[in-house]
Motif scaffolding. Structure first.
Motif, PDB file in Angstrom:
ATOM      1  N   HIS A  83    -101.075  15.462 -52.436  1.00  0.00           N
ATOM      2  CA  HIS A  83    -101.733  14.998 -51.215  1.00  0.00           C
ATOM      3  C   HIS A  83    -101.829  13.470 -51.085  1.00  0.00           C
ATOM      4  N   TRP A  84    -101.414  12.746 -52.110  1.00  0.00           N
ATOM      5  CA  TRP A  84    -101.574  11.297 -52.107  1.00  0.00           C
ATOM      6  C   TRP A  84    -100.281  10.600 -52.528  1.00  0.00           C
ATOM      7  N   ASN A  85    -100.085   9.392 -52.023  1.00  0.00           N
ATOM      8  CA  ASN A  85     -98.995   8.529 -52.471  1.00  0.00           C
ATOM      9  C   ASN A  85     -99.554   7.164 -52.846  1.00  0.00           C
ATOM     10  N   LYS A  86     -98.895   6.545 -53.792  1.00  0.00           N
ATOM     11  CA  LYS A  86     -99.191   5.162 -54.170  1.00  0.00           C
ATOM     12  C   LYS A  86     -98.119   4.304 -53.507  1.00  0.00           C
ATOM     13  N   ILE A  87     -98.561   3.244 -52.831  1.00  0.00           N
ATOM     14  CA  ILE A  87     -97.640   2.317 -52.179  1.00  0.00           C
ATOM     15  C   ILE A  87     -97.706   0.993 -52.916  1.00  0.00           C
ATOM     16  N   LEU A  88     -96.612   0.604 -53.501  1.00  0.00           N
ATOM     17  CA  LEU A  88     -96.554  -0.683 -54.200  1.00  0.00           C
ATOM     18  C   LEU A  88     -96.576  -1.805 -53.172  1.00  0.00           C
ATOM     19  N   MET A  89     -97.444  -2.758 -53.399  1.00  0.00           N
ATOM     20  CA  MET A  89     -97.598  -3.876 -52.459  1.00  0.00           C
ATOM     21  C   MET A  89     -96.656  -5.010 -52.878  1.00  0.00           C
ATOM     22  N   ASP A  90     -95.369  -4.694 -52.877  1.00  0.00           N
ATOM     23  CA  ASP A  90     -94.349  -5.648 -53.319  1.00  0.00           C
ATOM     24  C   ASP A  90     -93.624  -6.328 -52.153  1.00  0.00           C
ATOM     25  N   HIS A  91     -94.132  -6.143 -50.953  1.00  0.00           N
ATOM     26  CA  HIS A  91     -93.592  -6.739 -49.721  1.00  0.00           C
ATOM     27  C   HIS A  91     -92.258  -6.137 -49.296  1.00  0.00           C
ATOM     28  N   SER A  92     -91.883  -4.991 -49.858  1.00  0.00           N
ATOM     29  CA  SER A  92     -90.646  -4.342 -49.439  1.00  0.00           C
ATOM     30  C   SER A  92     -90.861  -3.415 -48.242  1.00  0.00           C
ATOM     31  N   ILE A  93     -92.119  -3.118 -47.949  1.00  0.00           N
ATOM     32  CA  ILE A  93     -92.452  -2.262 -46.808  1.00  0.00           C
ATOM     33  C   ILE A  93     -93.206  -3.106 -45.783  1.00  0.00           C
ATOM     34  N   PRO A  94     -92.791  -3.063 -44.521  1.00  0.00           N
ATOM     35  CA  PRO A  94     -93.465  -3.869 -43.492  1.00  0.00           C
ATOM     36  C   PRO A  94     -94.946  -3.499 -43.345  1.00  0.00           C
ATOM     37  N   ASP A  95     -95.756  -4.501 -43.053  1.00  0.00           N
ATOM     38  CA  ASP A  95     -97.193  -4.271 -42.865  1.00  0.00           C
ATOM     39  C   ASP A  95     -97.463  -3.231 -41.782  1.00  0.00           C
ATOM     40  N   THR A  96     -96.646  -3.220 -40.738  1.00  0.00           N
ATOM     41  CA  THR A  96     -96.856  -2.253 -39.659  1.00  0.00           C
ATOM     42  C   THR A  96     -96.744  -0.823 -40.182  1.00  0.00           C
ATOM     43  N   LEU A  97     -95.823  -0.581 -41.098  1.00  0.00           N
ATOM     44  CA  LEU A  97     -95.659   0.753 -41.667  1.00  0.00           C
ATOM     45  C   LEU A  97     -96.807   1.086 -42.623  1.00  0.00           C
ATOM     46  N   ILE A  98     -97.236   0.108 -43.391  1.00  0.00           N
ATOM     47  CA  ILE A  98     -98.387   0.327 -44.278  1.00  0.00           C
ATOM     48  C   ILE A  98     -99.624   0.651 -43.447  1.00  0.00           C
ATOM     49  N   LYS A  99     -99.829  -0.067 -42.362  1.00  0.00           N
ATOM     50  CA  LYS A  99    -100.965   0.218 -41.480  1.00  0.00           C
ATOM     51  C   LYS A  99    -100.854   1.616 -40.891  1.00  0.00           C
ATOM     52  N   GLN A 100     -99.645   2.025 -40.530  1.00  0.00           N
ATOM     53  CA  GLN A 100     -99.447   3.372 -39.996  1.00  0.00           C
ATOM     54  C   GLN A 100     -99.833   4.423 -41.039  1.00  0.00           C
ATOM     55  N   TRP A 101     -99.454   4.187 -42.296  1.00  0.00           N
ATOM     56  CA  TRP A 101     -99.805   5.140 -43.352  1.00  0.00           C
ATOM     57  C   TRP A 101    -101.309   5.155 -43.611  1.00  0.00           C
ATOM     58  N   ILE A 102    -101.964   4.013 -43.487  1.00  0.00           N
ATOM     59  CA  ILE A 102    -103.432   3.970 -43.598  1.00  0.00           C
ATOM     60  C   ILE A 102    -104.044   4.766 -42.454  1.00  0.00           C
TER      61      ILE A 102
END
Length: 118
Positions: free
Chosen positions: A78-97
């Motif tokens: 039910h959970w994923n860890k997202i590495l904050m290594d700047h390889s994923i755009p902030d917009t996508l990280i916000k969408q996942w939040i």
């Protein structure tokens, strides 16, 4: 996204509180909506965040993005860890939040969901 942007984004959502609930993990900041966790991070390093995911999407996200991995301490279903290594755009990280927040809300009793509409 840095730790301040992450915190501001999470805390701005309706019904959200923040806390450090894990005695053995004193640097883990948890965000909850009406008492239910939807994201967390280690503030000492901010190397990753954890977000709740639809179980149907968990494996697809891990296969699609090298920065998405199973979490260390939460349900890997039910959970994923997202590495904050700047390889994923902030917009996508916000969408996942947002997705995580909405998944938690969807599981709340109707009376609690109604509180968020007020």
């Amino acid at each position: 996204m840095n730790i301040e942007e992450y915190r501001e984004y999470c805390i701005s959502k309706k019904g959200v509180t923040e806390s450090f609930p894990f005695g053995k993990l004193p640097d883990v900041l948890v965000f909850k909506v009406l008492g239910k966790m939807f994201t967390a991070t280690d503030i000492a390093s901010f190397k990753a965040i954890s977000v709740k995911c639809d179980p149907d999407d968990v494996d697809t996200l891990r296969k699609t993005y090298t920065a998405v991995a199973p979490p260390s301490y939460m349900s890997k279903k039910h959970w994923n860890k997202i590495l904050m290594d700047h390889s994923i755009p902030d917009t996508l990280i916000k969408q996942w939040i947002d997705d995580s927040y909405n998944l938690v809300i969807k599981k709340l009793p109707v009376r609690d969901r109604d509180k968020l509409k007020e």
